[in-house]
Structure formats: structure tokens, C-alpha cells
Scaffold this motif. Structure first.
Motif: not given
Length: 307
Positions: A120-134
Motif C-alpha cells: 500500500a505504501n509503495y503503490l501510493a507513490f509508484h504505479p507498479e510494485l517492485p519485484t518482491i521476494v518474501q
């Protein structure tokens, strides 16, 4: 270099960018509203060095090990150029996998750190998420980050010596020749494992210091001089910072810090009055002065005094 979309599609499905989950926390209005310990001094250093890389024509992906709720990841995403990819690796709300790491997670992050919050925090400032490795950052040792593919790596995951040493090795393999690694908590009293791993990398692993701030160590396995020159080209003092130069075993390193502001001077009569009055009377005088400032600030055109 493949595009971020192409590279992401070649990875396991759990690691690909996804849309924010339904019911995610309310998005922040400003980057400063994102919880975390990434403060203005290092924000300015990140921005300056990432911009200097771009201006020098250095290309490559960006990698972050340990992202918490995205305060630094959002800034890193601001500096991506076409064809570059940001990858973040964090446990978020997953189990740590070993007792020591799980104990650290429970003590510091378990109640607040979630992947939904990060997204939610990342998408508030960028249109797409980064590649996430959980997953634990140790999974990145499997080669999923191509050797020499990154220009900037931020390490802020575990504080345990064995894990930090492994994260530094991941950063070394991932970075291109003159890429930059930033290591958090290298000098905090509660993170001696980070300090041991960082200075071991300096004295036995070829890591060259570039910049020290109160929170972070900036270094490279390449040539540190262009980075130092880029830092010294900026008038940090005019912006409220101090910059100094030291040597560590013949290795030159810059130190950046916040300038200390002098305490406001008090008039001699007021200082004497406060020193002579008993504590109860001193508190009453201060309350009266505060109330007087508040009344002045409430008048039309008045400016409320800072507290």
C-alpha cells in the motif's frame, strides 16, 4: 538488459510484482508518513549518490535487503530508469526460519510489519510494485540476482553477524564494478553483529569505505574516488549538514552528519531569575510565559511560538 517486466516474468510466481491486496492499509499522503528509521540525512545521501550514478552513465538494477514498510524502497523507486528493476527482499509477515532471527523479528517488527502495508505504501507513490521476494535474504544466494547486475544495494535486514556477512556477500556478487552498497546500523550499540560483519568486509574482503553517517555505511568494491568527488561537489554545509574527512588504515572516508544548532540564548536577567527561584516558582513562571506566547499567537496576524 531485459526490461523489469521480462525479468520479473522469468522468476517464480511468488516473487513477481502483484497488485496491492484487497483491504490493504490506508495509503500515506507523503513519503514522510511511512513508518521507519530512514531519516533526512540518509535520504539526501541516497538521492545524491543515485543521481550521480545516473549522471555518470552507470546503469543497473537496484536491490534492497530488508524493506520494512517501504520508506526507503519508495525513494529507490524514484530513481529507476527505463529498463532498470528494483527488487526488495523481506520476510514481512512470514516466519523467520531460525530461532535467533525469529526472536529479533518478534522483539522489533512482528506487530507492525506486513506485506500488505508495504504494498500500500509503495503503490501510493509508484504505479507498479517492485519485484518482491518474501523470504529470508539468504535465498538470494541462489543466483536469482544476476552477478554484476546492480548499481546500488541497500542492506537493512537482520542484525545478526552470520546473516549480515551473508547479505554483504550477496551485495558483492550483485554489484557491478563501481556499484555502491549501503549497510544500515553499522555502529549502533544494540547491533554489534552488523559492526563486526561490516569491518570484516573492509579489512579482509576488499570493501572500500566511501561515506559514513550516524546510521549507515556506504562503500564499494570498485573505485571510491568518483563517489567521493560527487559528494564533495555539493555544498552540504549550506543545507544544515557537516562533512568531514577521515582515514581508516590509509583508506579515506567522508563523514556526513546533521549540524548541531546552538541553543537559543536567554537574557541575563531571565537566566538569573530562573536560577534563583525555587523549582515550583520556576515552573509557574514558565507556564505563565508559555500562556503569554499562546495569547500573542492567537491574535490576528500573530505567529504562535514554537514549543
Amino acid at each position: 538488459m531485459p526490461s523489469a517486466e521480462t525479468a520479473a516474468s522469468a522468476r517464480p510466481a511468488a516473487d513477481r510484482p502483484t497488485a496491492a491486496a484487497p483491504g490493504a492499509p490506508l495509503a500515506p499522503a507523503r513519503q514522510a508518513d511511512i513508518p521507519g528509521w530512514f531519516f533526512r540525512l540518509d535520504q539526501e545521501a541516497f538521492r545524491h549518490l543515485l543521481t550521480a550514478q545516473s549522471e555518470a552513465g552507470l546503469t543497473g538494477d537496484i536491490l534492497e535487503l530488508g524493506s520494512y514498510l517501504g520508506r526507503s524502497a519508495v525513494l529507490l523507486g524514484d530513481h529507476l530508469r527505463p529498463g532498470e528493476r528494483l527488487t526488495v527482499c523481506d520476510l514481512f509477515d512470514s516466519a523467520a526460519g531460525d530461532a535467533d532471527n525469529d526472536a529479533e523479528m518478534t522483539m522489533s517488527y512482528r506487530d507492525s510489519l506486513t506485506r500488505r502495508g508495504f504494498e500500500a505504501n509503495y503503490l501510493a507513490f509508484h504505479p507498479e510494485l517492485p519485484t518482491i521476494v518474501q523470504a529470508p535474504t539468504s535465498v538470494l544466494a541462489d543466483g536469482r540476482i544476476p552477478a554484476g547486475s546492480c548499481r546500488f544495494v541497500h542492506v537493512d535486514a537482520s542484525h545478526l553477524y552470520e546473516h549480515v556477512s551473508a547479505d554483504i556477500e550477496v551485495a558483492r556478487r550483485a554489484l557491478a564494478g563501481n556499484g555502491l552498497v549501503v549497510l544500515d546500523d553499522y555502529r549502533s550499540e544494540h547491533t554489534p553483529g552488523v559492526s563486526a560483519a561490516v569491518w570484516q568486509a573492509v579489512f579482509t574482503g576488499g570493501l572500500r569505505p566511501v561515506l559514513l553517517t550516524p546510521m549507515k555505511f556506504y562503500g564499494t568494491w570498485g573505485d571510491p574516488e568518483p563517489l567521493r568527488e560527487a559528494l564533495l561537489a555539493r555544498d552540504w554545509r549550506a543545507e544544515g549538514f557537516t562533512v568531514d574527512e577521515d582515514a581508516i588504515a590509509d583508506r579515506r572516508v567522508l563523514r556526513l552528519n546533521n549540524a548541531v544548532r546552538p541553543a537559543p540564548a536567554r537574557s541575563a536577567p531571565r537566566r538569573l531569575l530562573l536560577e534563583l527561584l525555587p523549582p515550583a516558582a520556576t515552573r509557574a513562571v514558565r507556564r505563565g510565559l508559555r500562556a503569554l506566547r499562546d495569547r500573542r499567537g492567537a491574535r490576528p496576524g500573530g505567529v504562535a511560538a514554537p514549543r
